[in-house]
Scaffold this motif. Structure first.
Motif, short mmCIF file in Angstrom:
data_model
loop_
_atom_site.label_atom_id
_atom_site.label_comp_id
_atom_site.label_asym_id
_atom_site.label_seq_id
_atom_site.Cartn_x
_atom_site.Cartn_y
_atom_site.Cartn_z
N ASP A 137 0.88 -1.17 0.00
CA ASP A 137 0.00 0.00 0.00
C ASP A 137 0.91 1.22 0.00
O ASP A 137 1.40 1.64 1.04
CB ASP A 137 -0.91 -0.01 1.23
N GLU A 138 1.17 1.75 -1.19
CA GLU A 138 2.13 2.85 -1.31
C GLU A 138 1.67 4.08 -0.55
O GLU A 138 2.48 4.78 0.07
CB GLU A 138 2.36 3.18 -2.79
N ARG A 139 0.38 4.36 -0.59
CA ARG A 139 -0.11 5.59 0.04
C ARG A 139 -0.03 5.52 1.56
O ARG A 139 0.12 6.55 2.21
CB ARG A 139 -1.54 5.87 -0.42
N ALA A 140 -0.13 4.33 2.12
CA ALA A 140 0.01 4.19 3.57
C ALA A 140 1.42 3.77 3.96
O ALA A 140 1.72 3.63 5.14
CB ALA A 140 -0.99 3.17 4.11
N ASP A 141 2.30 3.55 2.97
CA ASP A 141 3.69 3.15 3.19
C ASP A 141 3.79 1.83 3.94
O ASP A 141 4.59 1.67 4.85
CB ASP A 141 4.48 4.24 3.92
N LEU A 142 2.96 0.87 3.52
CA LEU A 142 2.99 -0.47 4.11
C LEU A 142 3.27 -1.50 3.03
O LEU A 142 2.81 -1.36 1.89
CB LEU A 142 1.65 -0.80 4.78
N GLY A 215 17.18 3.43 9.70
CA GLY A 215 17.15 1.97 9.69
C GLY A 215 16.02 1.38 10.50
O GLY A 215 15.74 0.18 10.42
N ASN A 216 15.36 2.21 11.33
CA ASN A 216 14.22 1.75 12.12
C ASN A 216 12.95 1.67 11.30
O ASN A 216 11.93 1.20 11.78
CB ASN A 216 13.96 2.70 13.30
N SER A 217 12.97 2.18 10.06
CA SER A 217 11.77 2.16 9.22
C SER A 217 11.22 0.75 9.11
O SER A 217 11.95 -0.19 8.76
CB SER A 217 12.09 2.70 7.83
N GLY A 218 9.94 0.60 9.38
CA GLY A 218 9.30 -0.70 9.34
C GLY A 218 9.36 -1.46 10.64
O GLY A 218 8.79 -2.54 10.75
N GLY A 219 10.05 -0.91 11.65
CA GLY A 219 10.15 -1.56 12.95
C GLY A 219 8.91 -1.37 13.79
O GLY A 219 7.92 -0.75 13.37
N ALA A 220 8.97 -1.90 15.00
CA ALA A 220 7.78 -1.96 15.86
C ALA A 220 7.73 -0.80 16.84
O ALA A 220 8.75 -0.42 17.43
CB ALA A 220 7.78 -3.27 16.64
N THR A 233 7.63 4.74 10.74
CA THR A 233 7.71 5.02 9.30
C THR A 233 8.49 6.27 8.95
O THR A 233 9.08 6.33 7.88
CB THR A 233 6.30 5.14 8.70
N ALA A 234 8.53 7.29 9.80
CA ALA A 234 9.13 8.55 9.36
C ALA A 234 9.60 9.37 10.55
O ALA A 234 9.13 9.19 11.68
CB ALA A 234 8.11 9.37 8.55
N ARG A 238 15.78 17.83 9.62
CA ARG A 238 16.54 18.34 8.49
C ARG A 238 17.86 17.58 8.33
O ARG A 238 18.39 17.47 7.23
CB ARG A 238 16.84 19.83 8.68
N SER A 239 18.39 17.07 9.41
CA SER A 239 19.68 16.39 9.37
C SER A 239 19.56 14.93 9.00
O SER A 239 20.54 14.28 8.66
CB SER A 239 20.37 16.50 10.73
N GLY A 240 18.34 14.36 9.07
CA GLY A 240 18.15 12.94 8.81
C GLY A 240 18.24 12.09 10.06
O GLY A 240 18.02 10.88 10.00
N GLY A 241 18.56 12.69 11.21
CA GLY A 241 18.62 11.96 12.47
C GLY A 241 17.43 12.29 13.33
O GLY A 241 16.70 13.25 13.09
N SER A 242 17.23 11.51 14.38
CA SER A 242 16.08 11.69 15.25
C SER A 242 16.23 12.95 16.09
O SER A 242 17.29 13.21 16.67
CB SER A 242 15.92 10.49 16.16
N ILE A 243 15.17 13.76 16.13
CA ILE A 243 15.13 14.92 17.01
C ILE A 243 13.90 14.86 17.91
O ILE A 243 13.43 15.87 18.41
CB ILE A 243 15.14 16.25 16.22
N GLY A 244 13.38 13.65 18.09
CA GLY A 244 12.24 13.49 18.99
C GLY A 244 10.90 13.68 18.36
O GLY A 244 9.90 13.82 19.05
N ILE A 245 10.83 13.71 17.01
CA ILE A 245 9.55 13.81 16.31
C ILE A 245 9.49 12.65 15.33
O ILE A 245 10.04 12.72 14.22
CB ILE A 245 9.38 15.15 15.58
N GLY A 246 8.87 11.56 15.74
CA GLY A 246 8.75 10.38 14.90
C GLY A 246 7.30 10.02 14.69
O GLY A 246 6.42 10.39 15.49
N PHE A 247 7.04 9.28 13.62
CA PHE A 247 5.67 8.92 13.28
C PHE A 247 5.55 7.42 13.03
O PHE A 247 6.47 6.80 12.49
CB PHE A 247 5.20 9.69 12.04
#
Length: 471
Positions: A137-142, A215-220, A233-234, A238-247
């Protein structure tokens, strides 16, 4: 004196014997401030076996001798003499996934496996399996994968109800970032029903401050019962690293897509309301006499759509779907997607300051007329272009405006006649020599033979362009 010296030793031995069983007690998940010094280890031990590493590879064209791509060599030896022959190279990527069924069904992000020629799933015990794609499901990124564990039943994670999550709940993010091994981070649920520009449509995300890296994309994302509440998923960074805002994609949507994947439905069909929707802002709320902004405003309505069948009207405000409030088009689409096609959705609608209840059928966007994909040959006036009829269903699948009609360009061959006209994928041909074009058949009838000049009207990027094509 000996007895006095021995007494402390005896006391110490007794204390040690009493302390040892306390140290040997199994650690528990923190349940209160008093237990804050306890550990998440029991949850992690239960979850980690069901979280996998996913490695993908694909062959891409490239030149391994870029120094030969030299304008000076081209000048002396001709355009092709100085250019290195295209060679194939292998591109690899890493991600994470979660085992949902003991027979080897794994969920991950679509962007982890997109374009892959080979997908390898590596279990926590380092065993590896080749995987096949069940559904995406491309639109839901699954994406759902299948591996063959033989007669073995693999460890799995149970899907929780993501609707039961509340802001402030503790969660753990488990994955395999950068292929360095299992990694666990902790945090809280920062928000639910979150949508944002740049994120997938029709998904109301769980937002967390647990560190999520590429690398955590798709993890639990799991709760303290070890149940799966979301698929990471996301990140916003801006840097590509975690800044405490994940989805994370909510488990409720994963459950629905899983049912389709194991039933053999590779094509994802979404309920289509057949109406334009927009969030209600302060200005709209005031104009409608609402005390505060909420819900989604209904705009254009497609004839013979679910919205028309339910007798929704332009200007209605949809407040909830199946009892759950909706505040933007993404949350509306998400709620509609949580139940299968054919089941009605119960809407609460505000109409002229009065709340009414409407049942809307869940139906896929119609593909009428049929796409009728047509490619024009080199002897045709639009040589090198492939076109198709637009319809709500076709437009939905290709990310076009569902309300657009006409003939859309879906492919343009390089160095073709169509390419020299500057036609691009997504352009809509609306007229030939002043004659309106509404279908591929009408386009073929209106086009002159190659060599004769003609007028071409094209919609591109929301603007209408008219120009003369010479023979």
């Amino acid at each position: 004196m000996r007895s006095l010296v021995a007494l402390p030793s005896v006391i110490g031995l007794v204390l040690l014997l009493l302390w040892a069983p306390l140290q040997a007690q199994e650690r528990q998940v923190p349940a209160s401030q008093a237990q804050v010094r306890l550990s998440f280890a029991p949850v992690v031990r239960a979850v980690v076996p069901a979280v996998v590493n996913i490695q993908t590879s694909r062959d891409v064209a490239g030149a391994n001798r870029p120094f030969l791509n030299d304008p000076l060599l081209e000048f002396f030896f001709g355009q092709n003499r100085g250019r290195a022959p295209a060679e194939r190279r292998v591109e690899n990527s890493l991600g994470s996934g979660v085992i949902l069924r003991g027979d080897g069904v794994v969920v991950t992000n679509n962007h982890v496996i997109e374009g892959a020629d080979q997908i390898t799933v590596i279990l926590s015990d380092r065993r590896s399996f080749q995987a096949e794609l069940l559904s995406r499901d491309e639109r839901a990124d699954l994406a759902f994968l299948k591996i063959d564990p033989g007669n073995e039943t693999l460890p799995t994670l149970q899907l929780a109800s993501s609707d039961a999550l509340e802001v402030g709940d503790l969660v753990l993010a488990v994955g395999n970032p950068f292929g360095i091994g299992q990694t666990v981070t902790s945090g809280i649920v920062s928000a639910t029903n979150r949508s944002a520009e740049g994120l997938e449509r029709d998904v109301s995300f769980i937002q967390t401050d647990a560190a999520i890296n590429p690398g955590n994309s798709g993890g639990a994302l799991v709760d303290l019962d070890g149940q799966l509440v979301g698929i990471n998923t996301a990140i916003f960074s801006r840097s590509g690293g975690s800044i405490g805002i994940g989805f994370a994609i909510p488990a409720d949507l994963v459950r629905v897509r899983l049912q389709g994947a194991v039933s053999g439905n590779q094509e994802i069909s979404r309920p289509w309301l057949g109406a334009d929707l927009q969030s209600v802002d302060v200005g709209i709320a005031e104009s409608l006499g609402m005390q505060s902004p909420r819900g989604v405003l209904v705009g254009r309505i497609w004839p013979d759509s679910a919205a028309a069948e339910a007798r929704l009207l332009t200007g209605d405000v949809i407040l909830s779907v199946d009892g759950a409030p909706v505040d933007d088009p993404a949350s509306f689409g998400y709620r509609m997607a949580l139940r299968p096609l054919g089941t009605p959705a119960s809407l609460v609608v505000l109409r002229r300051e009065e709340q009414i209840h409407l049942d809307v059928p869940r139906a896929a966007a119609p593909e009428r007329p049929a796409p009728d994909l047509t490619t024009f040959g080199p002897e045709d006036a639009l040589g090198g272009a492939t076109v198709a009829n637009m319809s709500p269903g076709f437009n939905e699948r290709h990310g076009l405006d569902p309300f657009d009609t006409g003939v859309v360009v879906v492919e343009v061959r390089r160095r073709s006649r169509a390419a020299y006209m500057n036609l691009e994928v997504g352009d809509v041909i609306v007229g030939i020599d002043g004659r309106e074009v509404r279908s591929v058949d009408e386009l073929e009838e209106a086009l002159p033979r190659r060599g004769r000049p003609f007028g071409l009207a094209v919609k591109s990027g929301g603007r209408l362009y008219q120009f003369r094509v010479t023979g």
